[in-house]
Design an enzyme around this catalytic site. Structure first.
Site, PDB file in Angstrom:
ATOM      1  N   LYS A   1      -0.368   3.680   4.561  1.00  8.49           N
ATOM      2  CA  LYS A   1      -0.407   2.939   2.554  1.00  8.49           C
ATOM      3  C   LYS A   1       0.153   4.178   2.665  1.00  8.49           C
ATOM      4  O   LYS A   1       1.484   4.181   3.097  1.00  8.49           O
ATOM      5  CB  LYS A   1      -1.973   3.053   2.690  1.00  8.49           C
TER       6      LYS A   1
ATOM      7  N   SER B   1     -10.924  -1.099  -0.405  1.00 11.07           N
ATOM      8  CA  SER B   1      -9.177  -1.702  -0.680  1.00 11.07           C
ATOM      9  C   SER B   1      -9.721  -2.482  -1.629  1.00 11.07           C
ATOM     10  O   SER B   1      -8.682  -3.009  -2.224  1.00 11.07           O
ATOM     11  CB  SER B   1      -9.409  -1.692   0.066  1.00 11.07           C
TER      12      SER B   1
ATOM     13  N   GLU C   1     -16.908   4.018   2.467  1.00 12.16           N
ATOM     14  CA  GLU C   1     -15.648   4.171   2.160  1.00 12.16           C
ATOM     15  C   GLU C   1     -15.415   4.689   1.152  1.00 12.16           C
ATOM     16  O   GLU C   1     -16.106   5.034   0.521  1.00 12.16           O
ATOM     17  CB  GLU C   1     -14.059   2.805   1.842  1.00 12.16           C
TER      18      GLU C   1
ATOM     19  N   HIS D   1      -7.607   4.291   1.468  1.00  7.09           N
ATOM     20  CA  HIS D   1      -7.216   4.401   0.251  1.00  7.09           C
ATOM     21  C   HIS D   1      -6.341   5.301  -1.046  1.00  7.09           C
ATOM     22  O   HIS D   1      -6.522   5.469  -1.912  1.00  7.09           O
ATOM     23  CB  HIS D   1      -7.496   2.809  -0.226  1.00  7.09           C
TER      24      HIS D   1
ATOM     25  N   ASP E   1     -14.426   6.394   4.762  1.00  8.30           N
ATOM     26  CA  ASP E   1     -13.007   6.114   5.290  1.00  8.30           C
ATOM     27  C   ASP E   1     -12.109   6.124   4.236  1.00  8.30           C
ATOM     28  O   ASP E   1     -12.203   5.616   2.867  1.00  8.30           O
ATOM     29  CB  ASP E   1     -13.170   4.339   5.552  1.00  8.30           C
TER      30      ASP E   1
ATOM     31  N   ASN F   1       0.977  -0.982  -0.370  1.00 10.44           N
ATOM     32  CA  ASN F   1       0.221   0.199  -0.196  1.00 10.44           C
ATOM     33  C   ASN F   1       0.657   1.312   0.411  1.00 10.44           C
ATOM     34  O   ASN F   1       0.420   2.779   0.071  1.00 10.44           O
ATOM     35  CB  ASN F   1      -0.921   0.208   0.539  1.00 10.44           C
TER      36      ASN F   1
ATOM     37  N   HIS G   1     -14.908  -2.417   5.265  1.00 13.00           N
ATOM     38  CA  HIS G   1     -13.232  -2.419   5.578  1.00 13.00           C
ATOM     39  C   HIS G   1     -14.236  -3.998   6.781  1.00 13.00           C
ATOM     40  O   HIS G   1     -14.799  -2.856   7.289  1.00 13.00           O
ATOM     41  CB  HIS G   1     -12.656  -2.169   5.556  1.00 13.00           C
TER      42      HIS G   1
HETATM   43  N1  PMP Z   1      -9.923   1.008   6.388  1.00 15.22           N
HETATM   44  C1  PMP Z   1      -9.703   0.208   5.481  1.00 15.22           C
HETATM   45  C2  PMP Z   1     -10.577   0.407   4.390  1.00 15.22           C
HETATM   46  C3  PMP Z   1      -8.461  -0.166   5.411  1.00 15.22           C
HETATM   47  O1  PMP Z   1      -8.058  -1.367   3.768  1.00 15.22           O
HETATM   48  C4  PMP Z   1      -7.510  -1.126   6.702  1.00 15.22           C
HETATM   49  C5  PMP Z   1      -6.318  -1.815   6.368  1.00 15.22           C
HETATM   50  N2  PMP Z   1      -5.866  -2.203   5.339  1.00 15.22           N
HETATM   51  C6  PMP Z   1      -8.389  -0.076   7.473  1.00 15.22           C
HETATM   52  C7  PMP Z   1      -9.078   0.666   7.734  1.00 15.22           C
HETATM   53  C8  PMP Z   1      -6.940  -0.385   8.938  1.00 15.22           C
HETATM   54  O2  PMP Z   1      -6.185   0.576   8.674  1.00 15.22           O
HETATM   55  P1  PMP Z   1      -4.679  -0.033   9.480  1.00 15.22           P
HETATM   56  O3  PMP Z   1      -3.678  -0.791   8.482  1.00 15.22           O
HETATM   57  O4  PMP Z   1      -3.775   0.693   9.273  1.00 15.22           O
HETATM   58  O5  PMP Z   1      -4.241  -0.083  10.425  1.00 15.22           O
END
Ligand code: PMP
Length: 387
Positions: free
Chosen positions: A242, A182, A178, A211, A208, A46, A134
């Site tokens: 990321k 993702s 989101e 990404h 969120d 990422n 997520h």
């Molecule tokens: N939100 C999304 C959309 C994610 O894809 C991820 C992890 N891939 C997270 C939150 C979690 O973030 P972190 O890796 O900082 O725990």
């Protein structure tokens, strides 16, 4: 009976379906990853802007660090003795960039999502969440005890029907999504979500941007910046692990929300704060993010090239971003395809259930801004080889 037999049986079931996960033994060398003696371009990280692999950037940061300022541990929660000034500086810079009153940082995006939702939602709350959000958001929803309805991915008509029919019986309603998904690399219609939020009373919007942070928007603040709706989002969450090449997460918000979370959010209260040196690195990167337009533009150009090539190969692709799934369906096919690409020098991984719905196993290509157009041409060659 063996005490662990329920585990071995489940592992055997996962293996039979091609869904058994094992930790890859990898060696990192900047943009490359070596596994089983094979060196491959990493297309699974990422590190979207290529900052984690940027030695010059790290050297610049290290030049400002001394043994006195290298603080490897906060040694406590922020509410006890762990609130080092760098956390406040980071939060002030986030608030300044986003034009909000305040910001609050957390140990990870998982902490943020699994902690904010239970703090702000309860059994009098209705949560309307996109079907593809997520796992960390789903866990937050479960912990909150709120009634939750998952609407079909990006289906604004269904969301509006739910708002009309269901939200009036609750004290408040939270829409959770989101901005950039993702697993499919597609985007939520943020402007439509904002319009819906304003059309009905008592709606809070939680987005969120994990990404999209760093990658999208003029200053790299994410899709909400691009869509011009930053002030309309009540909880805008971003992560530092990321594109920002660090660790941790944040929410930008008003003073009331910040003070409330400091008092009510368990994964904020009951955990050791991130190492201050990590926050210092995050702040260092954050201050440079708005000027990383060239990296963002190159990433967009890489995506445009790959998307066009996939269209030419008649390969369907839901993505509108640097995250590109190639859907195989069956987990074993996805694994086979990933292995083939790895043999051709590209480290891509299969993504299988439960991360994605059954029957949609895929390989997921994650483009990074340090990939060259020559490497893209080689990837396109590799992708056109039949599996
Ligand atoms: N939100 C999304 C959309 C994610 O894809 C991820 C992890 N891939 C997270 C939150 C979690 O973030 P972190 O890796 O900082 O725990």
């Amino acid at each position: 009976m063996n005490t662990y037999s329920f585990m071995s049986e489940e592992l055997a079931r996962l293996e039979a379906k091609g869904n058994l996960r094992v930790l890859p033994q990898t060696v990192h060398e900047g943009r490359y990853i070596t596994m089983d003696g094979r060196r491959m371009l990493n297309l699974s990280s990422n590190d979207y802007l290529g900052l984690a692999a940027d030695i010059a950037l790290r050297s610049e940061f290290l030049a400002c660090i001394t043994p006195e300022t290298f603080l490897p541990s906060a040694s406590s929660s922020r509410l006890l003795t762990g609130n080092f000034p760098v956390f406040e500086q980071l939060e002030q810079e986030l608030a300044r960039l986003y034009g909000t009153e305040a910001a609050l940082t957390f140990g990870s995006g998982y902490h943020a999502n699994s902690g904010i939702l239970p703090a702000v939602a309860d059994s009098h709350t209705l949560i309307l969440a996109d079907k593809l959000v997520h796992a960390s958001l789903i866990d937050g929803i479960r912990l909150s005890g709120a009634d939750c309805i998952r609407f079909k991915h990006n289906d604004m008509n269904q969301l509006e029907r739910l708002l009309q029919q269901r939200s009036t019986t609750y004290r408040r309603t939270l829409i959770v999504t989101e901005s950039l998904f993702s697993m499919d690399g597609d985007e939520a219609p943020l402007q439509e979500l904002v319009e819906l939020k304003h059309r009905y009373p008592g709606i809070l919007l939680y987005v969120d941007e994990a990404h999209a942070f760093g990658v999208r928007g003029k200053q790299g603040l994410g899709c909400a910046e691009e869509a011009g709706c930053l002030p309309d989002i009540d909880f805008l969450v971003g992560t530092f692990g990321k594109a920002a090449a660090s660790a941790g997460a944040f929410v930008v918000c008003n003073h009331t929300v910040r003070n409330y979370l400091v008092n009510r959010m368990r994964p904020f209260i009951f955990t050791t704060a991130l190492p201050p040196v990590v926050a210092a690195w995050t702040l260092f990167v954050l201050c440079r993010l708005p000027d990383m337009t060239l990296r963002r533009n190159h990433l967009a150009a890489l995506f445009a090239t790959l998307r066009q090539a996939l269209a030419d190969m008649r390969q369907s692709c839901p993505s509108t971003s640097h995250i590109i799934p190639i859907i195989e369906g069956d987990s074993r096919d996805a694994t086979r395809r990933a292995r083939l690409l790895q043999r051709q020098g590209f480290y891509v991984l299969p993504v299988r259930p439960p991360t994605v719905p059954e029957g949609t196993s895929r390989i997921r290509i994650s483009l990074t801004a340090d990939m060259t157009m020559e490497e893209m041409a080689q990837l396109l060659d590799a992708l056109s080889t039949p599996a």
